[in-house]
Design an enzyme around this catalytic site. Sequence first.
Site, PDB file in Angstrom:
ATOM      1  N   ASP A  38       0.795  -1.129  -0.020  1.00 47.50           N
ATOM      2  CA  ASP A  38      -0.066   0.123   0.088  1.00 47.50           C
ATOM      3  C   ASP A  38       0.988   1.400  -0.125  1.00 47.50           C
ATOM      4  OD1 ASP A  38      -2.917   0.836   0.378  1.00 47.50           O
ATOM      5  OD2 ASP A  38      -1.638   2.239   1.677  1.00 47.50           O
ATOM      6  N   GLU A  40       1.124   5.659   0.211  1.00 49.25           N
ATOM      7  CA  GLU A  40       0.358   7.089   0.415  1.00 49.25           C
ATOM      8  C   GLU A  40       1.081   7.965  -0.660  1.00 49.25           C
ATOM      9  OE1 GLU A  40      -2.370   7.230   1.872  1.00 49.25           O
ATOM     10  OE2 GLU A  40      -2.240   5.101   2.989  1.00 49.25           O
ATOM     11  N   HIS A 197      -6.148   4.664   5.799  1.00 49.24           N
ATOM     12  CA  HIS A 197      -5.451   5.610   5.217  1.00 49.24           C
ATOM     13  C   HIS A 197      -4.195   5.612   5.573  1.00 49.24           C
ATOM     14  CE1 HIS A 197      -8.918   6.460   2.804  1.00 49.24           C
ATOM     15  NE2 HIS A 197      -9.691   6.824   3.694  1.00 49.24           N
ATOM     16  N   ASP A 202      -3.442  -0.107   6.119  1.00 45.38           N
ATOM     17  CA  ASP A 202      -4.109  -0.344   4.890  1.00 45.38           C
ATOM     18  C   ASP A 202      -3.582  -1.758   4.362  1.00 45.38           C
ATOM     19  OD1 ASP A 202      -6.088   1.553   5.460  1.00 45.38           O
ATOM     20  OD2 ASP A 202      -5.587   2.453   3.585  1.00 45.38           O
TER      21      ASP A 202
END
Length: 227
Positions: A38, A40, A197, A202
């Site tokens: 994941d 960001e 988030h 996540d």
Amino acid sequence: MSEHNAPQTSSDDPRRIQSTEIPPLRTRFRAFLPVVVDVETGGLQAETDALLQIAAVILRADEHSGRLYPAETHTCHVQPFEGARIDPKALELNGIDPEHPLRMAVPERDALGKVFNPVRQELRNTGCNRAVLVGHNAFFDLAFLNAAVTRTNFKRNPFHPFSSFDTATLGGLAYGQTVLAKAVKAAGIEWDAKEAHSAIYDAEKTAELFCAIVNRWDEHCGRPSSF
């Protein structure tokens, strides 16, 4: 999936193995190693927007049952590359302050090495040929990973450049849910909206979801052997 609806497999079917035979992980996905990732970011465009955090969860198979489980999480905060675009709306969503002194962010190339090195070690440990990214809407995470690899001219990327496992698709198939939070809850896994988030949270919840789907399939339909 009920037992009545599960596809019936014959013990003579060469595509299936007996329940007492637990194959090594490399035989489960055609010598591919699934690794949950994941990211960001500072926006939605991989080529122009900043990569701010990467989290990767390495999966393993229990030697007795063959069930997949999340084994290790590796993560790194990333310094925006020179000229990177950062959308304030993206920061509102992920809660990241790129300038925060405690982020201990490192340049993209160093961040890739920190995450890729344990994946390469796991490839050696399992005898798998290539890692395959598992993600929720995996094309997004893979696009940012590939863009960072290209920008830094990183030569030892363990991930397949375009193949992936998408838990949005798999969640829709297994549970009728494509949103991560809803699919996780449908699988009977705890979900904390306050933690969402974050790349680590996540990635770990996506890993739990992927393992739940694969294990459910194997238990009801039989564990496939790709060799």
